[in-house]
Design an enzyme around this catalytic site. Structure first.
Site, PDB file in Angstrom:
ATOM      1  N   ASP A  81       0.808  -1.216   0.000  1.00 47.45           N
ATOM      2  CA  ASP A  81       0.000   0.000   0.000  1.00 47.45           C
ATOM      3  C   ASP A  81       0.842   1.267   0.000  1.00 47.45           C
ATOM      4  O   ASP A  81       2.017   1.268   0.369  1.00 47.45           O
ATOM      5  CB  ASP A  81      -0.961   0.007   1.190  1.00 47.45           C
ATOM      6  CG  ASP A  81      -0.247  -0.123   2.535  1.00 47.45           C
ATOM      7  OD1 ASP A  81       0.725  -0.907   2.628  1.00 47.45           O
ATOM      8  OD2 ASP A  81      -0.655   0.554   3.500  1.00 47.45           O
ATOM      9  N   GLU A 138      -0.421  -1.825   5.358  1.00 50.65           N
ATOM     10  CA  GLU A 138       0.583  -1.687   6.412  1.00 50.65           C
ATOM     11  C   GLU A 138       0.508  -0.309   7.052  1.00 50.65           C
ATOM     12  O   GLU A 138       0.741  -0.160   8.249  1.00 50.65           O
ATOM     13  CB  GLU A 138       1.991  -1.931   5.847  1.00 50.65           C
ATOM     14  CG  GLU A 138       3.074  -2.084   6.906  1.00 50.65           C
ATOM     15  CD  GLU A 138       3.544  -0.779   7.532  1.00 50.65           C
ATOM     16  OE1 GLU A 138       3.823  -0.762   8.750  1.00 50.65           O
ATOM     17  OE2 GLU A 138       3.624   0.237   6.809  1.00 50.65           O
ATOM     18  N   GLU A 139       0.169   0.697   6.244  1.00 48.38           N
ATOM     19  CA  GLU A 139       0.190   2.086   6.708  1.00 48.38           C
ATOM     20  C   GLU A 139      -1.059   2.430   7.526  1.00 48.38           C
ATOM     21  O   GLU A 139      -1.919   3.202   7.122  1.00 48.38           O
ATOM     22  CB  GLU A 139       0.309   3.034   5.511  1.00 48.38           C
ATOM     23  CG  GLU A 139       1.591   2.888   4.706  1.00 48.38           C
ATOM     24  CD  GLU A 139       2.836   3.387   5.447  1.00 48.38           C
ATOM     25  OE1 GLU A 139       2.685   3.895   6.580  1.00 48.38           O
ATOM     26  OE2 GLU A 139       3.933   3.265   4.893  1.00 48.38           O
ATOM     27  N   ARG A 178      18.936  -5.801  14.296  1.00 49.49           N
ATOM     28  CA  ARG A 178      19.281  -6.066  15.693  1.00 49.49           C
ATOM     29  C   ARG A 178      18.323  -7.127  16.226  1.00 49.49           C
ATOM     30  O   ARG A 178      17.179  -7.229  15.752  1.00 49.49           O
ATOM     31  CB  ARG A 178      19.192  -4.805  16.548  1.00 49.49           C
ATOM     32  CG  ARG A 178      17.785  -4.277  16.736  1.00 49.49           C
ATOM     33  CD  ARG A 178      17.715  -3.026  17.624  1.00 49.49           C
ATOM     34  NE  ARG A 178      18.144  -3.285  18.962  1.00 49.49           N
ATOM     35  CZ  ARG A 178      19.227  -2.733  19.533  1.00 49.49           C
ATOM     36  NH1 ARG A 178      19.982  -1.896  18.859  1.00 49.49           N
ATOM     37  NH2 ARG A 178      19.545  -3.023  20.769  1.00 49.49           N
ATOM     38  N   HIS A 360       8.000   8.790   3.919  1.00 50.92           N
ATOM     39  CA  HIS A 360       6.786   9.582   4.119  1.00 50.92           C
ATOM     40  C   HIS A 360       6.971  11.045   3.700  1.00 50.92           C
ATOM     41  O   HIS A 360       6.169  11.894   4.085  1.00 50.92           O
ATOM     42  CB  HIS A 360       6.282   9.490   5.560  1.00 50.92           C
ATOM     43  CG  HIS A 360       5.820   8.121   5.956  1.00 50.92           C
ATOM     44  ND1 HIS A 360       4.796   7.888   6.852  1.00 50.92           N
ATOM     45  CD2 HIS A 360       6.233   6.884   5.567  1.00 50.92           C
ATOM     46  CE1 HIS A 360       4.621   6.583   7.004  1.00 50.92           C
ATOM     47  NE2 HIS A 360       5.488   5.956   6.232  1.00 50.92           N
TER      48      HIS A 360
END
Length: 389
Positions: A81, A138-139, A178, A360
């Site tokens: 998306d 996802e957003e 990580r 973004h």
């Protein structure tokens, strides 16, 4: 850089896919065109199974290896998306849809996983099964959770799951990861305040919701500065303050909205508890009433240690040890791949996007030089985790 030679040949074609997706951005679950493009390409690649409509508009493809005796099943995820922004890149393939653009690189993520799927379906040089996951929303729409709720993990027998995201500012050909918390929980808050409205010239006769809200905005910052261990992280940001419509009326009500970001489950609990203690107390001190609606949205993205170590090894094979950062600082951004990591062990890795605008931003663009790097990472991960023997 030891990328797979085939991707040097495929890079131009994959770039064309990426730019086509970029030019036709879609938001949240409305990824109908993108999902159709993905499904059509997977069909053309000759995958063993293609499922659409998982999590409303998600697409899942299954690739069986030359052998499947190992019984191992690995999921690889990309998001599809875009974001509600007007693009200002001026590129020939810029968004053709006003108010929508791929400002986070999901077009690149989708294209790279498509490239890996094409290669893996051609070679099948592994013992096991690969499940390629193309996720909507996802957003802010929790598309990963929607796919899980639709049976993603159990239906396809996924045992481990891996994700990747581009990282602006880091050189192409570098990887960053990580173990443990790598991205923050992203929670939403709404604070409703009720006072007594009235004439702006007679503040003594009212209970001023704007004054109350202003004190609340300042007070909730004490959660970070005075309640949480300084060696731990929390962000409390009030991002909207809605009250009143004119200059001579003190409003009866006000609504504040914002976000809370944390990297530790105990800190998340503390932040919610303190908000619910502070807000009504501050309001009461001024004679108003206030309540907090605390919405737990995306969980903390927590990389599993064994799978992170494995991902590090793959990244080093691709980029060399000097180009793999194994203790990247966690980010306070949220990521709904966290839902998948709650269901199955796995790891989320960042891949350098070069000197580009940040995520973004209306000038952002995915760096196509990353394509052969990302595709090679996916393929080597599969072939190393499930060697053909």
């Amino acid at each position: 850089m030891p990328i797979i030679n085939r991707f040097a040949d495929l890079s131009e074609e994959i770039t064309e896919w990426r730019r086509d997706i970029h030019a036709h951005p879609e938001l949240l679950y409305d990824t109908h065109r993108t999902s159709e493009v993905v499904a059509d390409k997977l069909k053309a690649f000759g995958l063993d199974e293609i499922a659409t409509g998982i999590g409303r508009t998600g697409v899942v493809g299954v690739i069986k290896g030359r052998n499947t005796g190992s019984g191992k099943v690995i999921g690889l995820r990309a998001d599809m998306d875009a974001l509600p922004l007007d693009e200002i890149t001026g590129k020939p393939y810029a968004s053709t849809v006003p108010g929508k653009m791929h400002a986070c690189g999901h077009d690149g993520h989708t294209a790279m996983l498509l490239g890996a799927a094409k290669y893996l379906s051609e070679t099948r040089n592994f013992d096991g099964t690969v499940v390629v996951i193309f996720q909507p929303a996802e957003e802010g729409g929790a598309g990963a959770k929607a796919m899980i709720d639709d049976g993603l993990m159990d239906r396809f027998g996924i045992q481990e799951v891996y994700g990747m995201h581009n990282m602006p500012g880091a050189p192409v050909g570098t990887f960053h990861i990580r173990p443990g918390s790598i991205m923050a929980a992203a929670d939403r808050i709404q604070i409703d305040i009720e006072g007594v409205g009235g004439h702006a010239a007679k503040p003594n006769d009212v209970v001023d919701t704007i004054l109350v809200g202003s004190h609340i905005v300042q007070a909730v910052q004490s959660i970070a500065s005075r309640n949480v261990d300084p060696l731990k992280s929390v962000v409390v940001s009030i991002t909207t303050f809605n009250a009143g419509f004119t200059d001579n009326v003190i409003p009866q009500t006000a609504v504040l909205r914002g976000t809370v970001r944390t990297l530790d489950a105990d800190v998340r609990d503390l932040a919610e508890r303190r908000l619910k203690e502070i807000v009504p107390t501050i309001a009461a001190a001024f004679g108003a009433k206030a309540s907090v609606n605390y919405i737990r949205d995306y969980p903390i993205t927590v990389n599993h240690e064994a799978q992170t170590d494995f991902a590090v090894g793959i990244a080093r094979d691709i980029a060399g040890a000097d180009n793999v950062v194994t203790d990247v600082a966690p980010t306070m951004g949220g990521e709904d791949f966290s839902f998948m990591l709650q269901e199955r062990p796995g790891a989320f890795i960042f891949a350098g996007n070069g000197d580009t605008a940040m995520l973004h931003h209306p000038a952002y663009d995915f760096n196509d030089e990353l394509i052969p790097v990302g595709c090679s990472y996916w393929v080597k991960l599969v072939e190393t985790a499930m060697p053909a023997g």
